[in-house]
Design a protein around this motif. Structure first.
Motif, PDB file in Angstrom:
ATOM      1  N   ILE A   9       0.833  -1.201   0.000  1.00 40.77           N
ATOM      2  CA  ILE A   9       0.000   0.000   0.000  1.00 40.77           C
ATOM      3  C   ILE A   9       0.872   1.258   0.000  1.00 40.77           C
ATOM      4  O   ILE A   9       0.588   2.228  -0.707  1.00 40.77           O
ATOM      5  CB  ILE A   9      -0.959  -0.002   1.211  1.00 40.77           C
ATOM      6  N   GLN A  12       2.344   1.696  -3.443  1.00 38.06           N
ATOM      7  CA  GLN A  12       1.299   2.155  -4.357  1.00 38.06           C
ATOM      8  C   GLN A  12       0.987   3.630  -4.125  1.00 38.06           C
ATOM      9  O   GLN A  12       0.773   4.377  -5.086  1.00 38.06           O
ATOM     10  CB  GLN A  12       0.023   1.335  -4.174  1.00 38.06           C
ATOM     11  N   GLY A  13       0.965   4.050  -2.870  1.00 35.69           N
ATOM     12  CA  GLY A  13       0.706   5.450  -2.555  1.00 35.69           C
ATOM     13  C   GLY A  13       1.800   6.367  -3.076  1.00 35.69           C
ATOM     14  O   GLY A  13       1.528   7.447  -3.611  1.00 35.69           O
ATOM     15  N   LEU A  16       1.473   6.538  -6.804  1.00 38.98           N
ATOM     16  CA  LEU A  16       0.322   7.374  -7.142  1.00 38.98           C
ATOM     17  C   LEU A  16       0.681   8.849  -7.014  1.00 38.98           C
ATOM     18  O   LEU A  16       0.346   9.657  -7.887  1.00 38.98           O
ATOM     19  CB  LEU A  16      -0.870   7.036  -6.239  1.00 38.98           C
ATOM     20  N   ILE A  73      -6.796   9.254  -6.899  1.00 40.67           N
ATOM     21  CA  ILE A  73      -6.646   9.352  -5.445  1.00 40.67           C
ATOM     22  C   ILE A  73      -7.857   8.781  -4.738  1.00 40.67           C
ATOM     23  O   ILE A  73      -7.732   8.099  -3.713  1.00 40.67           O
ATOM     24  CB  ILE A  73      -6.390  10.812  -5.046  1.00 40.67           C
ATOM     25  N   ARG A  75      -9.877   6.377  -5.867  1.00 43.92           N
ATOM     26  CA  ARG A  75      -9.802   4.914  -5.973  1.00 43.92           C
ATOM     27  C   ARG A  75      -8.826   4.341  -4.950  1.00 43.92           C
ATOM     28  O   ARG A  75      -9.098   3.320  -4.314  1.00 43.92           O
ATOM     29  CB  ARG A  75      -9.383   4.497  -7.387  1.00 43.92           C
ATOM     30  N   PHE A  76      -7.691   5.012  -4.784  1.00 42.83           N
ATOM     31  CA  PHE A  76      -6.699   4.549  -3.821  1.00 42.83           C
ATOM     32  C   PHE A  76      -7.244   4.657  -2.396  1.00 42.83           C
ATOM     33  O   PHE A  76      -7.043   3.744  -1.587  1.00 42.83           O
ATOM     34  CB  PHE A  76      -5.409   5.361  -3.971  1.00 42.83           C
ATOM     35  N   GLN A  79      -9.611   1.874  -1.796  1.00 42.94           N
ATOM     36  CA  GLN A  79      -8.868   0.629  -1.617  1.00 42.94           C
ATOM     37  C   GLN A  79      -8.316   0.528  -0.197  1.00 42.94           C
ATOM     38  O   GLN A  79      -8.402  -0.523   0.443  1.00 42.94           O
ATOM     39  CB  GLN A  79      -7.737   0.554  -2.633  1.00 42.94           C
ATOM     40  N   ILE A  80      -7.770   1.623   0.319  1.00 42.47           N
ATOM     41  CA  ILE A  80      -7.228   1.615   1.677  1.00 42.47           C
ATOM     42  C   ILE A  80      -8.334   1.401   2.694  1.00 42.47           C
ATOM     43  O   ILE A  80      -8.178   0.632   3.653  1.00 42.47           O
ATOM     44  CB  ILE A  80      -6.464   2.924   1.958  1.00 42.47           C
TER      45      ILE A  80
END
Length: 87
Positions: A9, A12-13, A16, A73, A75-76, A79-80
């Motif tokens: 995560i 991925q952050g 992003l 952002i 979508r992320f 997801q988190i």
């Protein structure tokens, strides 16, 4: 959450953040380079021209890609939240 999930995560952050900010940084750098080149050719040394052109270019870029960046952002974040609060 496990350590592997947190590392995934986090990476991925960071990716992003890089992908959302890179178009704006690239446009600012390229417009600054182009204006510096034009100023060197014409021997104009006024700094406000460079800042004004960069400001217009960056604002136009943010307006064009703002929706895409906000959607990525969001979508992320979804997801988190899904990983943090299982249903």
């Amino acid at each position: 959450m496990e350590t592997d999930t947190l590392v995934r995560i986090t990476s991925q952050g960071l990716l992003l953040c890089l992908s959302v900010s890179m178009p704006v940084v690239a446009v600012a750098a390229l417009s600054g380079l182009a204006i510096s080149f034009v100023q060197a050719i014409t021997s104009m040394q006024d700094q406000s021209i460079s800042y004004a052109v960069k400001l217009v270019a960056v604002v136009a870029t943010v307006l064009m890609i703002g929706a895409w960046g906000a959607a990525a952002i969001l979508r992320f974040a979804n997801q988190i939240i899904t990983l943090a609060v299982p249903s």
